[in-house]
Design a protein around this motif. Structure first.
Motif, PDB file in Angstrom:
ATOM      1  N   GLY A  49       0.815  -1.209   0.000  1.00 12.76           N
ATOM      2  CA  GLY A  49       0.000   0.000   0.000  1.00 12.76           C
ATOM      3  C   GLY A  49       0.844   1.253   0.000  1.00 12.76           C
ATOM      4  O   GLY A  49       0.540   2.229  -0.692  1.00 12.76           O
ATOM      5  N   LEU A  50       1.931   1.227   0.771  1.00 18.73           N
ATOM      6  CA  LEU A  50       2.823   2.384   0.829  1.00 18.73           C
ATOM      7  C   LEU A  50       3.542   2.588  -0.507  1.00 18.73           C
ATOM      8  O   LEU A  50       3.653   3.718  -0.995  1.00 18.73           O
ATOM      9  CB  LEU A  50       3.831   2.203   1.969  1.00 18.73           C
ATOM     10  N   ASP A  52       2.390   1.720  -3.443  1.00 18.65           N
ATOM     11  CA  ASP A  52       1.383   2.226  -4.363  1.00 18.65           C
ATOM     12  C   ASP A  52       1.167   3.724  -4.147  1.00 18.65           C
ATOM     13  O   ASP A  52       1.078   4.492  -5.109  1.00 18.65           O
ATOM     14  CB  ASP A  52       0.072   1.456  -4.180  1.00 18.65           C
ATOM     15  N   TYR A  53       1.096   4.144  -2.893  1.00 19.66           N
ATOM     16  CA  TYR A  53       0.932   5.568  -2.621  1.00 19.66           C
ATOM     17  C   TYR A  53       2.100   6.371  -3.194  1.00 19.66           C
ATOM     18  O   TYR A  53       1.899   7.375  -3.882  1.00 19.66           O
ATOM     19  CB  TYR A  53       0.801   5.833  -1.110  1.00 19.66           C
ATOM     20  N   TYR A  54       3.320   5.945  -2.920  1.00 20.69           N
ATOM     21  CA  TYR A  54       4.484   6.716  -3.373  1.00 20.69           C
ATOM     22  C   TYR A  54       4.669   6.689  -4.884  1.00 20.69           C
ATOM     23  O   TYR A  54       5.212   7.632  -5.453  1.00 20.69           O
ATOM     24  CB  TYR A  54       5.758   6.256  -2.665  1.00 20.69           C
ATOM     25  N   THR A  55       4.217   5.645  -5.551  1.00 19.80           N
ATOM     26  CA  THR A  55       4.408   5.578  -7.004  1.00 19.80           C
ATOM     27  C   THR A  55       3.212   6.115  -7.785  1.00 19.80           C
ATOM     28  O   THR A  55       3.382   6.534  -8.926  1.00 19.80           O
ATOM     29  CB  THR A  55       4.713   4.142  -7.457  1.00 19.80           C
ATOM     30  N   ARG A  56       2.001   6.126  -7.162  1.00 21.51           N
ATOM     31  CA  ARG A  56       0.810   6.537  -7.908  1.00 21.51           C
ATOM     32  C   ARG A  56       0.014   7.662  -7.266  1.00 21.51           C
ATOM     33  O   ARG A  56      -0.558   8.490  -7.966  1.00 21.51           O
ATOM     34  CB  ARG A  56      -0.116   5.345  -8.089  1.00 21.51           C
ATOM     35  N   GLY A  57      -0.094   7.657  -5.945  1.00 23.18           N
ATOM     36  CA  GLY A  57      -1.016   8.568  -5.276  1.00 23.18           C
ATOM     37  C   GLY A  57      -0.428   9.879  -4.804  1.00 23.18           C
ATOM     38  O   GLY A  57      -1.159  10.846  -4.598  1.00 23.18           O
ATOM     39  N   ARG A  58       0.849   9.926  -4.655  1.00 21.01           N
ATOM     40  CA  ARG A  58       1.500  11.114  -4.086  1.00 21.01           C
ATOM     41  C   ARG A  58       1.401  12.300  -5.046  1.00 21.01           C
ATOM     42  O   ARG A  58       1.662  12.179  -6.234  1.00 21.01           O
ATOM     43  CB  ARG A  58       2.972  10.774  -3.814  1.00 21.01           C
ATOM     44  N   LYS A  59       1.069  13.465  -4.522  1.00 16.74           N
ATOM     45  CA  LYS A  59       0.901  14.663  -5.341  1.00 16.74           C
ATOM     46  C   LYS A  59       2.206  15.407  -5.598  1.00 16.74           C
ATOM     47  O   LYS A  59       2.263  16.280  -6.454  1.00 16.74           O
ATOM     48  CB  LYS A  59      -0.110  15.600  -4.681  1.00 16.74           C
TER      49      LYS A  59
END
Length: 122
Positions: A49-50, A52-59
């Motif tokens: 999950g982390l 995925d956040y850093y590769t896709r969700g982070r602004k």
């Protein structure tokens, strides 16, 4: 739990890895059952999950975290500083933040991380 200097190095190393966009190195600082909370997102759990956040969700696109202080108490640490950099949608930002960490005693890995940002909200 590691010495305070080791905890400080872990916190700084995590932000340095993010600033280099080295997600694998950043994830090395976390335990597998990580819980990450930040405003505007549902809780992020586990290394997958982390990632995925850093590769896709982070602004944020790129930039630099400047850590002003790290305070350590047992298995917990708090840090505050400033992020300066580029947004994925374009433009630049400079934003203060406060981050809280809880460490695993056995492996000195971050198992819980919460971040807050200094932005007008209320």
């Amino acid at each position: 739990m590691a010495e305070q200097s080791s905890v400080r190095a872990t916190v700084q190393g995590y932000y340095d890895a993010l600033d280099r966009d080295d997600i694998d190195a950043a994830l090395d600082y976390f335990g597998g059952e990580i819980l990450y909370r930040r405003p505007g997102y549902p809780p992020i759990t586990g290394l997958d999950g982390l990632r995925d956040y850093y590769t896709r969700g982070r602004k944020l696109a790129s930039g630099r975290h400047v850590i002003r202080e790290v305070v350590i108490d047992g298995t917990s640490a708090a840090a505050h500083g400033t992020f300066e950099g580029e947004l994925k949608e374009g433009g630049r930002t400079t934003m203060g933040f406060a981050a809280f960490f809880r460490f695993d005693n056995a492996r000195d890995r971050i198992v819980e991380h919460t971040t807050y940002f200094f932005t007008p909200a209320v």
